[in-house]
Design a protein around this motif. Structure first.
Motif, short mmCIF file in Angstrom:
data_model
loop_
_atom_site.label_atom_id
_atom_site.label_comp_id
_atom_site.label_asym_id
_atom_site.label_seq_id
_atom_site.Cartn_x
_atom_site.Cartn_y
_atom_site.Cartn_z
N VAL A 146 0.84 -1.21 0.00
CA VAL A 146 0.00 0.00 0.00
C VAL A 146 0.88 1.25 0.00
N GLN A 147 1.92 1.24 0.81
CA GLN A 147 2.82 2.39 0.84
C GLN A 147 3.56 2.55 -0.50
N VAL A 148 3.94 1.45 -1.10
CA VAL A 148 4.58 1.50 -2.42
C VAL A 148 3.63 2.17 -3.41
N CYS A 149 2.37 1.76 -3.40
CA CYS A 149 1.39 2.30 -4.34
C CYS A 149 1.11 3.78 -4.08
N LEU A 150 1.02 4.15 -2.81
CA LEU A 150 0.80 5.56 -2.48
C LEU A 150 2.01 6.39 -2.91
N PHE A 151 3.19 5.89 -2.65
CA PHE A 151 4.40 6.60 -3.08
C PHE A 151 4.40 6.77 -4.60
N CYS A 152 4.11 5.70 -5.34
CA CYS A 152 4.12 5.78 -6.81
C CYS A 152 3.12 6.81 -7.30
N LEU A 153 1.96 6.87 -6.68
CA LEU A 153 0.97 7.89 -7.04
C LEU A 153 1.51 9.29 -6.79
N LEU A 154 2.00 9.53 -5.59
CA LEU A 154 2.48 10.87 -5.22
C LEU A 154 3.67 11.29 -6.07
N ASP A 155 4.58 10.36 -6.33
CA ASP A 155 5.75 10.70 -7.11
C ASP A 155 5.37 10.96 -8.58
N TRP A 156 4.37 10.23 -9.08
CA TRP A 156 3.90 10.46 -10.44
C TRP A 156 3.21 11.83 -10.54
N ILE A 157 2.44 12.19 -9.51
CA ILE A 157 1.81 13.52 -9.47
C ILE A 157 2.89 14.60 -9.56
N ALA A 158 3.95 14.43 -8.77
CA ALA A 158 5.04 15.42 -8.77
C ALA A 158 5.79 15.40 -10.11
N TYR A 159 6.07 14.22 -10.63
CA TYR A 159 6.81 14.07 -11.89
C TYR A 159 6.06 14.71 -13.05
N ARG A 160 4.77 14.48 -13.12
CA ARG A 160 3.96 15.00 -14.22
C ARG A 160 3.38 16.40 -13.93
N GLU A 161 3.61 16.89 -12.71
CA GLU A 161 3.10 18.20 -12.29
C GLU A 161 1.60 18.30 -12.55
N LEU A 162 0.86 17.30 -12.03
CA LEU A 162 -0.57 17.18 -12.30
C LEU A 162 -1.42 18.04 -11.38
N VAL A 163 -1.13 18.01 -10.11
CA VAL A 163 -1.80 18.86 -9.12
C VAL A 163 -0.76 19.27 -8.08
N SER A 164 -1.03 20.35 -7.42
CA SER A 164 -0.11 20.80 -6.39
C SER A 164 -0.26 19.95 -5.13
N LEU A 165 0.86 19.54 -4.58
CA LEU A 165 0.86 18.80 -3.32
C LEU A 165 1.25 19.71 -2.15
N GLU A 166 1.33 21.00 -2.42
CA GLU A 166 1.81 21.97 -1.43
C GLU A 166 1.05 21.92 -0.11
N GLU A 167 -0.26 21.75 -0.18
CA GLU A 167 -1.07 21.74 1.05
C GLU A 167 -0.99 20.41 1.81
N PHE A 168 -0.33 19.42 1.22
CA PHE A 168 -0.28 18.09 1.82
C PHE A 168 1.13 17.81 2.36
N LYS A 169 1.46 18.46 3.45
CA LYS A 169 2.81 18.36 4.02
C LYS A 169 3.17 16.94 4.45
N ASN A 170 2.22 16.24 5.08
CA ASN A 170 2.49 14.86 5.51
C ASN A 170 2.76 13.95 4.32
N LEU A 171 2.01 14.13 3.26
CA LEU A 171 2.23 13.32 2.05
C LEU A 171 3.55 13.66 1.38
N GLU A 172 3.90 14.93 1.37
CA GLU A 172 5.19 15.33 0.80
C GLU A 172 6.34 14.75 1.63
N ASN A 173 6.22 14.79 2.95
CA ASN A 173 7.26 14.20 3.81
C ASN A 173 7.37 12.69 3.57
N PHE A 174 6.22 12.04 3.44
CA PHE A 174 6.21 10.60 3.14
C PHE A 174 6.90 10.33 1.81
N ARG A 175 6.54 11.09 0.78
CA ARG A 175 7.15 10.90 -0.56
C ARG A 175 8.65 11.10 -0.51
#
Length: 191
Positions: A146-175
């Motif tokens: 599950v963590q692998v899948c969440l990481f892959c999602l978050l990293d793909w969002i950042a890689y493709r610049e799809l949506v801002s993750l700025e408001e999601f500090k915990n998710l950014e720290n996790f990534r």
């Protein structure tokens, strides 16, 4: 082992399986979904033209969740609990929404007032807000699917610049923390 994984390098669905197979001998057959020859190759394996696809001798498995379940049995990995299955459903829904938005945007349909687009963005943001809270309950574990899948999602969002993750500090720290693992580095779409 005679495993062949078909998929593209940046796909978060393919990447999660590549990370899962980090310590396993397998062949990775790169499919460029924008290449006509690769489209023909993919059509020979699957009429729906979706990746990832795993081939194990004469057995073909479609969809990353089915691939995980197959590999869990084959490699004696832990089966997913109902809670983990539910979390994966949330992750996959966000992935699917982002793929739809990305394809529509690249086709010129980027009207945020469109009901479909608006609903996709709501689903994305609401689910990311859910995970922003949920992630505080996780203990960082590179082998947790599950963590692998969440990481892959978050990293793909950042890689493709799809949506801002700025408001999601915990998710950014996790990534950021998860990206330090060797298996995630070796399977980065940025290579």
């Amino acid at each position: 082992m005679s495993l062949t994984l078909y998929g593209s390098i940046p796909s978060p669905y393919v990447r999660r399986i590549r990370i899962l197979l980090h310590d396993v001998d397998f062949h990775f057959e790169v499919i460029d979904l924008m290449n006509n020859e690769d489209q023909v190759k993919l059509l020979k394996i699957s009429p729906v033209r979706r990746i990832p696809i795993l081939k194990d001798q004469d057995t073909i498995i479609y969809d990353s969740r089915q691939i995980y379940n197959y590999l869990a049995k084959k490699l004696s990995l832990k089966a997913l609990t109902i809670h983990q299955e539910n979390l994966l459903t949330f992750i996959d829904e966000v992935n699917d929404s982002l793929v739809s938005v990305r394809l529509l945007n690249s086709s010129g349909f980027n009207d945020i007032q469109n009901t479909f687009m608006r609903n996709q963005y709501k689903r994305i943001k609401d689910t990311l807000r859910f995970f922003e809270k949920e992630i505080t309950l996780f203990e960082l574990d590179e082998s947790d699917y599950v963590q692998v899948c969440l990481f892959c999602l978050l990293d793909w969002i950042a890689y493709r610049e799809l949506v801002s993750l700025e408001e999601f500090k915990n998710l950014e720290n996790f990534r950021n923390s998860f990206s330090s693992f060797e298996r995630t580095k070796k399977n980065s779409p940025r290579l």
